[in-house]
Design an enzyme around this catalytic site. Sequence first.
Site, PDB file in Angstrom:
ATOM      1  N   SER A 140     -43.326  -9.559 -78.663  1.00 25.19           N
ATOM      2  CA  SER A 140     -44.465  -8.899 -79.207  1.00 25.19           C
ATOM      3  C   SER A 140     -43.834  -8.392 -80.627  1.00 25.19           C
ATOM      4  CB  SER A 140     -44.819  -7.664 -78.358  1.00 25.19           C
ATOM      5  OG  SER A 140     -45.746  -6.843 -78.816  1.00 25.19           O
ATOM      6  N   TYR A 178     -41.063   0.021 -74.278  1.00 33.29           N
ATOM      7  CA  TYR A 178     -41.495  -1.324 -74.942  1.00 33.29           C
ATOM      8  C   TYR A 178     -41.156  -2.149 -75.750  1.00 33.29           C
ATOM      9  CZ  TYR A 178     -45.272  -4.614 -75.430  1.00 33.29           C
ATOM     10  OH  TYR A 178     -45.824  -6.335 -75.007  1.00 33.29           O
TER      11      TYR A 178
END
Length: 271
Positions: free
Chosen positions: A143, A157
């Site tokens: 990501s 995350y």
Amino acid sequence: MKVELKNKIAIVTGSGQGIGEGIARIFAENGAHVIVATRTAESGQKTVETIKSKGGMASLFQCDLGERQAVKQLISYVIKTFGRLDIVIHNAAVYPMEPLSTLSDSQLDITLNVNLKAAFWLTQESLPYLKNAPYGRILFTSSVTGPRVVMPNTSHYAASKSGLNGFIRSAALELARENITVNGVEPGYILTPAMASLTSEEGQQDMAKQIPLGCLGKAEDIAYAMLYLASEQARYVTGQTLVVDGGSTLPESPVLLEEFYQSNLLKNTVG
């Protein structure tokens, strides 16, 4: 460039919907037999049926990637059923948004287990079989959140994805002489069912305005990047992550970006 994945056996985790579903579908369209490895059997079966309806090959394996034993069972199933393994794509991830001040151990554990530790488990369990493949491919959906940008309530995350990028580089170095490449893709804003459930259409349009290309990405945008990295043509690429974000991480300020586009729009329409 024609990518030929005929007779390749490819695992795609988290492929019941969203980016994973797109990867599974595109890989099957290019000849791979895809193992749809997902926690929810119902959505995974839909992916399998979609692939088969278009003449592709796919099988479902239900598993929770947050548990090492499930990873062992997945690899064991693939080898017993197909006798080989060529491509491993770890796309499954969890994203429980929570402020750092109230982040629980259970939320942290599941995020690190699924997003990061499963990368170790999948690589370790599949390594003996990837060594026997004509060329092995290990791929990860990372990501831009963590490695390049951050958002509030995503410290766990962001840490998992930053750690994943470090794993990609280190694993690539260790496995290079085994004829196995290790790479990843860093998605930006991709319009998935999960994102659609969190934002209204108006909200999605507002997000698109902050992206230089002016639109949210599609699952296929990530899938085609993965397809290249899985191909024989990418044999000299390893330890890398490819950013696929429509340019969203380029501007220093979204506000200045909007002002720039507006001023140029006015210039181009004068007279």
